[in-house]
Design an enzyme around this catalytic site. Sequence first.
Site, PDB file in Angstrom:
ATOM      1  N   SER A  19      45.266  44.033  44.406  1.00  0.00           N
ATOM      2  CA  SER A  19      44.227  43.039  44.583  1.00  0.00           C
ATOM      3  C   SER A  19      44.972  41.456  44.534  1.00  0.00           C
ATOM      4  CB  SER A  19      43.412  43.127  42.917  1.00  0.00           C
ATOM      5  OG  SER A  19      42.674  42.207  42.927  1.00  0.00           O
ATOM      6  N   SER A  20      44.302  40.716  44.952  1.00  0.00           N
ATOM      7  CA  SER A  20      44.952  39.470  44.839  1.00  0.00           C
ATOM      8  C   SER A  20      45.071  38.983  43.503  1.00  0.00           C
ATOM      9  CB  SER A  20      44.094  38.253  45.722  1.00  0.00           C
ATOM     10  OG  SER A  20      43.980  38.555  46.982  1.00  0.00           O
ATOM     11  N   VAL A  75      43.776  51.060  48.263  1.00  0.00           N
ATOM     12  CA  VAL A  75      45.127  50.828  48.388  1.00  0.00           C
ATOM     13  C   VAL A  75      45.750  50.972  47.059  1.00  0.00           C
ATOM     14  CG1 VAL A  75      47.125  49.992  49.599  1.00  0.00           C
ATOM     15  CG2 VAL A  75      45.040  50.265  50.648  1.00  0.00           C
ATOM     16  N   ASP A 103      36.054  47.056  45.963  1.00  0.00           N
ATOM     17  CA  ASP A 103      34.942  46.634  45.610  1.00  0.00           C
ATOM     18  C   ASP A 103      33.636  47.380  45.932  1.00  0.00           C
ATOM     19  OD1 ASP A 103      35.975  43.891  44.570  1.00  0.00           O
ATOM     20  OD2 ASP A 103      36.922  44.153  46.872  1.00  0.00           O
ATOM     21  N   GLN A 130      30.344  32.525  45.278  1.00  0.00           N
ATOM     22  CA  GLN A 130      30.621  33.492  44.510  1.00  0.00           C
ATOM     23  C   GLN A 130      31.353  33.497  43.096  1.00  0.00           C
ATOM     24  OE1 GLN A 130      32.126  35.788  47.989  1.00  0.00           O
ATOM     25  NE2 GLN A 130      33.451  36.841  46.628  1.00  0.00           N
ATOM     26  N   HIS A 188      44.001  44.384  52.391  1.00  0.00           N
ATOM     27  CA  HIS A 188      43.519  43.769  53.568  1.00  0.00           C
ATOM     28  C   HIS A 188      43.969  44.054  54.781  1.00  0.00           C
ATOM     29  CE1 HIS A 188      43.046  40.473  50.148  1.00  0.00           C
ATOM     30  NE2 HIS A 188      41.860  40.799  50.532  1.00  0.00           N
ATOM     31  N   LEU A 190      46.652  37.653  51.195  1.00  0.00           N
ATOM     32  CA  LEU A 190      46.604  38.874  51.822  1.00  0.00           C
ATOM     33  C   LEU A 190      47.316  39.876  51.105  1.00  0.00           C
ATOM     34  CD1 LEU A 190      46.244  38.249  55.496  1.00  0.00           C
ATOM     35  CD2 LEU A 190      44.406  38.615  53.824  1.00  0.00           C
ATOM     36  N   HIS A 191      46.937  40.989  50.894  1.00  0.00           N
ATOM     37  CA  HIS A 191      47.904  42.340  50.272  1.00  0.00           C
ATOM     38  C   HIS A 191      47.497  43.604  51.165  1.00  0.00           C
ATOM     39  CE1 HIS A 191      44.120  43.814  48.564  1.00  0.00           C
ATOM     40  NE2 HIS A 191      43.975  42.494  47.964  1.00  0.00           N
ATOM     41  N   GLY A 212      41.769  35.839  51.399  1.00  0.00           N
ATOM     42  CA  GLY A 212      43.130  35.227  51.413  1.00  0.00           C
ATOM     43  C   GLY A 212      43.962  35.968  50.441  1.00  0.00           C
TER      44      GLY A 212
HETATM   45  O1  PAF Z   1      35.829  40.878  49.239  1.00  0.00           O
HETATM   46  C1  PAF Z   1      36.005  39.773  49.242  1.00  0.00           C
HETATM   47  O2  PAF Z   1      36.967  39.328  49.471  1.00  0.00           O
HETATM   48  C2  PAF Z   1      35.019  38.734  49.400  1.00  0.00           C
HETATM   49  O3  PAF Z   1      33.729  39.127  48.315  1.00  0.00           O
HETATM   50  C3  PAF Z   1      34.341  38.608  50.780  1.00  0.00           C
HETATM   51  C4  PAF Z   1      33.492  39.894  51.069  1.00  0.00           C
HETATM   52  C5  PAF Z   1      35.394  37.862  51.561  1.00  0.00           C
HETATM   53  C6  PAF Z   1      33.169  37.559  50.489  1.00  0.00           C
HETATM   54  O4  PAF Z   1      33.633  36.311  50.262  1.00  0.00           O
END
Ligand code: PAF
Length: 279
Positions: free
Chosen positions: A184-185, A175, A149, A60, A36, A32-33, A30
């Site tokens: 990046s968020s 991007v 990533d 994570q 995404h 979003l930028h 979420g």
């Molecule tokens: O890249 C991300 O935003 C996260 O690592 C993902 C792939 C949605 C998994 O939580």
Amino acid sequence: MKIVEDVKEMQKLSKDLKRDKTIGFVPTMGFLHEGHLSLARKAKEQNDIVVMSVFVNPLQFAEGEDFDTYPRDRKRDEELAEKAGVDILFFPSEEDMYPEDFQTHVNVEKLTQVLEGASRPLFFKGVTTVVCKLFNIVKPDRAYFGRKDAQQLIVVKKMVEDLNMDVEIVPMPIVREQDGLATSSRNRYLNEEERKSAVCLYKALKKARQMVEKGTLDTKTIIQNMEKIISSYPFTRIDYISINRTDDLKPLKHIETGKTLISLAVFVGKTRLIDNIWM
Ligand code: PAF
């Protein structure tokens, strides 16, 4: 755009859709930028239906990382996702994804020991576990991951290959903002001064590219030059700068054209930023 919160409902919907439609999937946390949204637009081009998930995955984040403060704005995400052509926005809850007796994890063993994995030992186990779950729920034909990533992309591809998952992983370009900072968020954590310094990651990568193009292939020399650039910006602290082979992530002494990942993680103030180039 349909919004789904329940895991079982999403699973049933995907099962029904799969009878005669292809599903493109964009997993996100979420806030979003443009990064995404570029994945969603590509998914729209290549599939009948686009599913995007928004789930800040607690698995994570380690103790002391930014799980609680990770930016969240559901209304904004809904608006942006709809505009980018998302058909189904999936917002699972933590309780539904990880019920109390949850005890199964997916772990890619070797690729996760270096780079991000060395600095954040729990991170990839959390990523592969949630991505595996999301694939089982959404049942995508294709799933879209940004090269920003880079290691995540490589690790997810390996999981899909090793576990014979029937999904195509589509890598997408990074991007960047106008000055070169990768979207990046987490960029929103930067104050005005730090934001100016944050461009150092891109500047260092650009320098590396120029050096390679001019014939410097010795990775130690390239890394030293990158370090010099980063250190010339205020508020910065290097976590790592590394040059690795893209398939097995082995550190390289010499650039191997077409098979090299140059990546770095840098703290700017308290914010940890990552970036990379593939060459
Ligand atoms: O890249 C991300 O935003 C996260 O690592 C993902 C792939 C949605 C998994 O939580």
